[in-house]
Design an enzyme around this catalytic site. Structure first.
Site, PDB file in Angstrom:
ATOM      1  N   GLU A 122      -2.116  13.403  -1.385  1.00 23.45           N
ATOM      2  CA  GLU A 122      -1.341  13.929  -1.251  1.00 23.45           C
ATOM      3  C   GLU A 122      -1.639  15.284  -2.175  1.00 23.45           C
ATOM      4  OE1 GLU A 122       3.316  11.658  -1.170  1.00 23.45           O
ATOM      5  OE2 GLU A 122       2.183  11.015  -2.827  1.00 23.45           O
ATOM      6  N   GLU A 142       1.250   3.805   0.680  1.00 19.85           N
ATOM      7  CA  GLU A 142       2.209   3.254  -0.285  1.00 19.85           C
ATOM      8  C   GLU A 142       2.930   1.809   0.876  1.00 19.85           C
ATOM      9  OE1 GLU A 142       1.491   7.075  -1.432  1.00 19.85           O
ATOM     10  OE2 GLU A 142       1.546   6.496   0.375  1.00 19.85           O
TER      11      GLU A 142
END
Length: 253
Positions: A122, A142
């Site tokens: 990210e 995730e």
């Protein structure tokens, strides 16, 4: 310049500002896969704030220490400590350093030297450009842990590669190497690991030679393109152009 002094004691990152105006920020927790802990998030926020107002900084490069990890994401050891719901929310909110990175009024380049997973990827997605070693790996994994991204991954990924491909990567937690990431448009270039430093240095140097005012205006317009309707974005672009013309005229007077 106090926030950018390389000799300043830091726990989790290293900074270096060269004579071209290229600020290199190195995520420096190799013993923990350069994972994002509270100290790293705090120090990154401080450096981003300083870089945003220091005219000596023309370009920001983000990379990881060592040759194995760019950043493996959240520090799972720290995240596993007992905490109240309020404390957990505040800890997750502290990931907003990624938003600071995305909105820095300077060109930003991620030099992905190794694994960039979860919050690590990210951070790379929040940069304007990404150059990746061919044997490095990137992914938002995730979902494999029953979680989801929390640092903008679900928002930036579809803007880069489209909703369908983003859904595939997010739903399956796929991990990609350099050539696959380049083919999808996730990175600007995938190069042999031995060439990564030189490739990024050349790119950063070329960016540093451009007009800082023009780069700032272009970046503001690029950021607006993700948030404004087309007509409003075009007006924003025109405002930037007029400002630059006026600035040049004022410099001649």
């Amino acid at each position: 310049m106090s926030g950018l002094q390389p000799e300043r004691s830091r726990e989790a990152i290293e900074v270096d500002l060269d004579d071209r105006g290229v600020l290199t920020i190195t995520l420096a927790r190799p013993e923990a896969a350069n994972s994002r802990n509270q100290a790293m998030r705090r120090e990154l926020a401080e450096v981003y704030t300083a870089a945003g107002i220091d005219d000596a900084v023309r370009v920001v490069v983000l990379t990881g220490k060592g040759d194995r990890h760019f950043c493996a994401g959240m520090d799972l050891k720290e995240a596993g400590q007992p905490e109240t719901p309020v404390a957990r929310r505040e800890r997750l909110r502290s990931a907003r350093d990624i938003e600071q990175l995305a909105r820095l009024p300077r060109p930003t380049v991620a030099a992905i030297n190794g694994y960039a997973l979860g919050g690590g990827f990210e951070m790379a997605l929040a940069c304007d450009m990404r150059v990746m070693a061919t044997d490095a790996k990137v992914g938002l994994t995730e979902v494999r842990h029953g979680l989801m991204p929390g640092g903008g991954g679900t928002q930036r990924l579809p803007r880069l590669i489209g909703a369908a491909k983003a859904a595939e990567l997010l739903y399956l937690g796929k991990v990609l190497d350099g050539p696959a990431a380049e083919q999808l448009g996730l990175v600007n270039a995938a190069v042999p690991a031995a060439d990564l430093h030189d490739r990024v240095s050349t790119l950063a140097g070329a960016l540093a030679e451009q007009s800082p005012s023009a780069l700032r205006a272009i970046k503001e317009s690029l950021l607006a393109s993700a948030e404004l309707p087309l007509s409003a974005g075009i007006e924003k672009e025109l405002d930037g152009l007029l400002f630059l013309i006026q600035e040049q005229q004022a410099a001649k007077d």
